[in-house]
Design a protein around this motif. Structure first.
Motif, PDB file in Angstrom:
ATOM      1  N   THR A 166     -43.221 -56.750   5.433  1.00  0.00           N
ATOM      2  CA  THR A 166     -43.835 -57.171   6.681  1.00  0.00           C
ATOM      3  C   THR A 166     -44.928 -56.386   7.084  1.00  0.00           C
ATOM      4  O   THR A 166     -46.099 -56.588   7.211  1.00  0.00           O
ATOM      5  CB  THR A 166     -42.974 -57.427   7.772  1.00  0.00           C
TER       6      THR A 166
ATOM      7  N   THR B 135     -41.341 -60.538  13.522  1.00  0.00           N
ATOM      8  CA  THR B 135     -40.141 -61.157  12.811  1.00  0.00           C
ATOM      9  C   THR B 135     -39.146 -60.075  12.444  1.00  0.00           C
ATOM     10  O   THR B 135     -37.855 -60.052  12.401  1.00  0.00           O
ATOM     11  CB  THR B 135     -40.717 -61.568  11.334  1.00  0.00           C
TER      12      THR B 135
ATOM     13  N   THR C 295     -37.231 -59.820  15.666  1.00  0.00           N
ATOM     14  CA  THR C 295     -36.570 -60.561  15.802  1.00  0.00           C
ATOM     15  C   THR C 295     -35.262 -60.562  15.017  1.00  0.00           C
ATOM     16  O   THR C 295     -33.966 -60.797  15.444  1.00  0.00           O
ATOM     17  CB  THR C 295     -37.174 -62.088  15.769  1.00  0.00           C
TER      18      THR C 295
END
Length: 683
Positions: free
Chosen positions: A118, A152, A155
């Motif tokens: 990411t 993300t 999360t």
């Protein structure tokens, strides 16, 4: 499709076809129990989960469990590079400054593929410069919060936090107190948890046992990383660290709940901060003055932790409900700075560990009637005040048993005196220390120590006179005891005093000198408590074979300056059924040949031979030490040969000190084909 219809369809499908079934991210044992009965005909089942206890529940055999490790450095860099370059086959050579920042980013990712992918993908859209990557490192916490591309990561990881039971959430957020990359010791953490009320005595389980259970549960849930400090004989993890990105989330959540406030370089003090529960003063916070108590609301502070230099204004009169004062390794702390500690009547945990300029505790420490833990290891305290006997709730009293070194510099010429920072009482304490008999070890405990009936652990206590030794009889709750000053004159009183201590599991004792016998009275109706698991003896032993066989529960034995001469004493050690760690240190064995006979030490895992100056040879007979995994030999200057290594079928590692390294070729030759499975290190 409804749940029942789905189950029936799954059962039908598995009857007609051979399938590989993958169940990803099982979050509870009930989820597995719900579908298990419908998977009987599956060809192969793969389950992924974040929690060890769920894996154990689902697996029929531990051998079917596989713990996924983070990516190694090279693999992590490869993945990062591919994401930054968008899988472009055209490679570029990163500038050294960029590579330095890349390593910092990868360290924060800690081998997590999700985080690496990411962040790498995000940086692919940015200028490929060291400045840009450094900015990423500096603001990664904020980016995880506000950047949709990186959210993300948070999360996914927040699911692990949200899945914690309520009792673990506060215990986990408490870890945000500690510094980045800090190794957090288990005992320090658990005792702080106890002082804060996160762990309590409940249903026959002690607060310490419950705290250790919390620690292990956080490990099993991968919320914390295991440290390298592992117990020798039971394999338990004794320390941990926080993964950098999980730490960022931990800090963010703790800040959100106004749980922890950190004073660090660049932080802005504000009177609107609101109540603070846990105050942390970072190592890079250098502000002076008395603004701290004037700006922040310190009335609700329950713990204060200092990682940097001490300032006299750190402790405020407003901290009247403080429970934890952790000053471990704090620089610049002096005796007179502790005068105000006696006013913290609710204090339960006080650590001065590693504060080298502390020579004496104030008498006012006796006012801390709720104190549970007092840790003064790593200080120069050589005598405890009489008022310490007032601490009826004290459970852990930790003192150094190491030698106090005498300086040759006259007290009035010492640099710290010349440079200032000491008041008259500090100088007096330093002067008393200089005049003290520094050949003695530990800290002298006062008469009346028997009043501390709640003590579980007492380390480094120097006992003088039979009266003080006899008072140990009153400390019936002791789990761990370390004493200094046992001699031929008082050893009978000592062994008699602890004979009925049914909870005692660990015992360490030092004699006054090499000629004092520690066990001269044992073997005639008097012996150490038979339920001991760890025993460390520093002094002369004369009757080992008369009492050692009674210690059937003993797992760890350390001998130093024992002066054992007869081989039958070593044979007596070899019959202990549960002995897993044996350390023979300087002058513990003064013979020339160390012979471990057939079937000796059936449970031994670690054997250390250190500074046995007369030792010339070591021999392992057939079936000796069938479980030995680590052999360590160091500073045995007369040692010429170690024979019989081929019988050590479980051996995994050999560590050789400088004087033993010449034996390495011969030892490898003895191992033969098994040398492929044994690591031989020079230490």
């Amino acid at each position: 499709m409804k749940s029942q219809e789905l189950k029936m369809e799954l059962a039908r499908l598995l009857k007609t076809q051979k399938c590989l079934v993958v169940l990803d991210d099982i979050s509870s044992t009930s989820e597995w129990d719900l579908v298990q009965g419908y998977l009987d005909n599956a060809g192969r089942i793969i389950i992924t989960t974040r929690e060890k206890n769920i894996a154990e529940h689902c697996s029929r055999d531990d051998r079917n469990m596989y713990s996924l490790e983070g990516l190694k450095d090279n693999d992590a860099l490869d993945l990062f590079t591919k994401k930054v370059l968008k899988d472009n086959t055209e490679q570029i050579c990163f500038h050294p400054a960029m590579m330095e920042q890349a390593k910092i980013i990868l360290k924060k990712c800690g081998g997590l593929p999700l985080a690496i992918s990411t962040i790498g993908g995000f940086l692919a859209t940015k200028p490929k410069t060291a400045v840009e990557w450094r900015m990423m490192n500096d603001r990664i916490s904020a980016e995880l919060e506000i950047n949709p591309e990186l959210r993300t990561i948070k999360t996914v990881l927040m699911r692990s936090y949200d899945g914690l039971p309520y009792y673990l959430k506060s215990a986990f957020l408490y870890l945000s107190i500690f510094q980045e990359d800090q190794v957090i010791m288990l005992n320090r953490l658990v005792r702080r948890w106890i002082a804060e009320g996160y762990s309590r005595d409940i249903h026959g389980i002690t607060a310490e046992q419950l705290g250790r259970r919390y620690f292990e549960e956080l490990l099993d849930r991968s919320m914390i990383l295991p440290g390298e400090d592992v117990n020798d004989y039971n394999g338990k993890i004794n320390s941990c660290q926080l993964h950098d990105i999980i730490r960022e989330i931990c800090i963010s959540k703790a800040r959100e709940e106004n749980l922890v406030f950190k004073l660090e370089d660049g932080c802005c003090l504000s009177s609107t901060q609101g109540p603070i529960r846990h105050l942390v003063i970072g190592s890079n916070w250098k502000r002076d003055g008395d603004a701290l108590p004037g700006v922040l609301d310190l009335y609700h502070v329950r713990s204060m932790t200092v990682f940097g230099d001490w300032r006299p204004f750190f402790i405020s009169e407003n901290m009247r409900f403080l429970r934890v004062l952790d000053l471990e390794d704090t620089l610049g702390l002096r005796d007179h700075h502790l005068d105000c500690v006696g006013k913290l009547h609710h204090l339960k945990y006080l650590s001065l560990r590693g504060c080298l300029n502390i020579y004496r505790l104030p008498n006012s420490v006796g006012n801390l009637r709720h104190l549970q833990t007092l840790d003064v290891r790593g200080t120069h305290i050589f005598e405890l005040p009489r008022t310490i006997t007032n601490l009826g709730m004290l459970q852990n009293l930790r003192i150094d048993s190491c030698c106090l070194w005498m300086t040759t510099v006259p007290v009035l010429l010492r640099p710290q005196v010349v440079a200032g920072g000491l008041n008259r009482r500090d100088v007096l304490n330093l002067f008393r220390y200089e005049l003290y008999d520094n050949k003695l070890r530990g800290a002298k405990v006062p008469r009346g120590i028997g009043q501390l009936k709640a003590l579980h652990k007492l380390d480094g206590a120097r006992v003088e006179g039979n009266a003080t030794v006899k008072e140990l009889r009153e400390l019936t709750e002791l789990r761990k005891l370390g004493v200094v000053g046992i001699s031929s004159k008082n050893n009978m009183e000592f062994w008699s005093a602890i004979a009925g201590h049914y909870h005692l599991r660990s015992l360490s004792m030092r004699g006054n000198s090499l000629v004092d016998e520690l066990d001269g009275c044992l073997g005639e109706g008097l012996s150490p408590p038979s339920w001991l698991e760890s025993l460390k003896l520093y002094g002369k032993l004369v009757r080992v074979k008369d009492w050692i066989p009674q210690l059937q529960n003993l797992c760890k034995l350390v001998l130093d300056c024992s002066c054992l001469e007869q081989h039958d004493a070593i044979q007596a050690l070899g019959v202990l059924p549960n002995l897993a760690v044996l350390r023979l240190k300087k002058y513990s064995f003064v013979g020339k040949q160390l012979h471990f006979q057939n079937s000796a030490c059936p449970s031994l895992v670690v054997l250390e031979l250190l500074s046995l100056s007369n030792l010339e040879s070591v021999l392992f007979e057939e079936d000796a030490m069938p479980r030995l995994e680590l052999l360590q030999v160091s500073t045995c200057r007369s040692l010429k040969k170690i024979s019989g290594l081929s019988v050590l079928t479980s051996l995994k590692e050999i560590r050789l000190g400088y004087l033993a390294q010449f034996m390495k070729p011969e030892m490898l030759s003895q191992l033969g084909e098994r040398q492929k499975h044994v690591v031989v290190k020079n230490v």
